[in-house]
Every structure is written in structure tokens, then in C-alpha cells.
Design an enzyme around this catalytic site. Sequence first.
Site, short mmCIF file in Angstrom:
data_model
loop_
_atom_site.label_atom_id
_atom_site.label_comp_id
_atom_site.label_asym_id
_atom_site.label_seq_id
_atom_site.Cartn_x
_atom_site.Cartn_y
_atom_site.Cartn_z
CE1 TYR A 198 -3.88 -2.37 0.62
CE2 TYR A 198 -2.76 -3.19 2.25
CZ TYR A 198 -3.80 -3.20 1.32
OH TYR A 198 -4.67 -4.10 1.46
CG ASP A 234 -7.26 9.16 0.41
OD1 ASP A 234 -7.19 8.94 1.79
OD2 ASP A 234 -8.20 8.45 0.02
CG ASN A 236 -14.86 2.97 4.94
OD1 ASN A 236 -15.86 3.50 5.14
ND2 ASN A 236 -14.49 2.14 3.74
CG ASN A 248 -12.07 0.23 6.49
OD1 ASN A 248 -11.44 1.21 5.50
ND2 ASN A 248 -12.71 -0.93 5.81
CG PHE A 271 -5.48 -2.72 7.50
CD1 PHE A 271 -4.73 -2.53 6.17
CD2 PHE A 271 -5.07 -3.57 8.36
CE1 PHE A 271 -3.64 -3.34 5.82
CE2 PHE A 271 -3.77 -4.43 7.90
CZ PHE A 271 -3.55 -4.27 6.62
CG HIS A 315 -6.99 4.65 0.98
ND1 HIS A 315 -7.73 5.85 1.08
CD2 HIS A 315 -7.75 3.67 1.46
CE1 HIS A 315 -8.96 5.58 1.55
NE2 HIS A 315 -8.91 4.42 1.58
#
Length: 190
Positions: free
Chosen positions: A14, A88, A109, A63, A61, A19
Site C-alpha cells: 500500500y 486523501d 472510512n 477503516n 488499516f 490512500h
Amino acid sequence: MILFVGLGNPGSQYENTRHNIGFKVIDKLVNDFNARDISKTSFHGKLYRAANSLFLKPTTFMNLSGTSVQPVKHFFKVELEDIIVIHDDIDLPFGAVRFKRGGGNGGHNGLKSLDTHITKEYLRVRVGVGKPEHKSQVSDYVLHDFSQEENLMLERLISHVAEACKVLSKEELNEVKSKYSLKSIEGLSL
């Protein structure tokens, strides 16, 4: 004490995704301030400190970002108005930068999680990453790396946002808005 929070996802897969722009800004700030790592398991993230500034990259993460921010906020007794979240924003074109306190989460999220854990009145640094053609492509879009063209401008954008963050801790929000808001990457001088 000021708490800067960069939203993103942990893991090398990632690292360069849209993100993770918040993580990239935190990395720049940590480097600029020569901040030291003070991470603890209970913080659920990488936490750095330099003088009266804390820099957090939640490792929960996206969320579940709030489960990292909340314990750091409580441990260091950080006031809500002293929390600055960099994230973002697909509702802004690539390179646009906006600042606001509170408001809706726009379906993000990470912000939903923060709103649940610490309420909505933190300061947001919204960094535009553009949006896909169709709404159904959003999660795929934000979890993809920046395009080659975007990558050429990314370092300048990250530096600009990091500078704005430094000023945010000292100046009024309206001052920062007038000096650092961008409509798109074209507004960023070389």
C-alpha cells in the site's frame, strides 16, 4: 501538544497508493523535525515525537484508524482542536489541498472511524487524489499507486502539505487556508 495523524494502510503493497498520502506527509514531517519513535503496542500505530508535536501513522488499516488515534489522544491528553488529520480526498482533483474543521466524512472510512472514536471536530487537511470515472471503482482507485504523471509532482505536493501542517500549529485556520489552499497541482509553483 499537537497531534498530526496521517491516514493510510500499513504494508509495502500500500506504500505508494493514493490512500496513503497521509502517511507520506507524516514521513516528511518526521524527517523534517527529526522526530524520535515512541511507539507502543497500545497506540496501534507508529508514533513519533519532536518537542510538542506528535506524528501518528495508525497501523490498524484505514477503516479502524480511530482505534489508534483515541489511545494516543488520551495518553497525551491532546485536545480535539489540536488534532490535525491528513487524508486523501477523491472529491478534489489531484493536487488540490483544502483545510476544514469538522464536517462530514464523504464516505471516507478512515474519517468515519475517527468520527466514531473522537467525534468530528478535529482539523482536516484534505489532499486531492482525483476520482475514478465510476463510483464502483472507488476502492480499487484509492488502493492503486499514483500514476506516472502524478508521481512526478508528488514530492512537491507532499512538501507543500507538510509546510502547511507546520504553519497550522502556529497560525489561524483562515490564514493557512489563504496561503496554502490549492485548486489543483497546477497551483503549486516549482
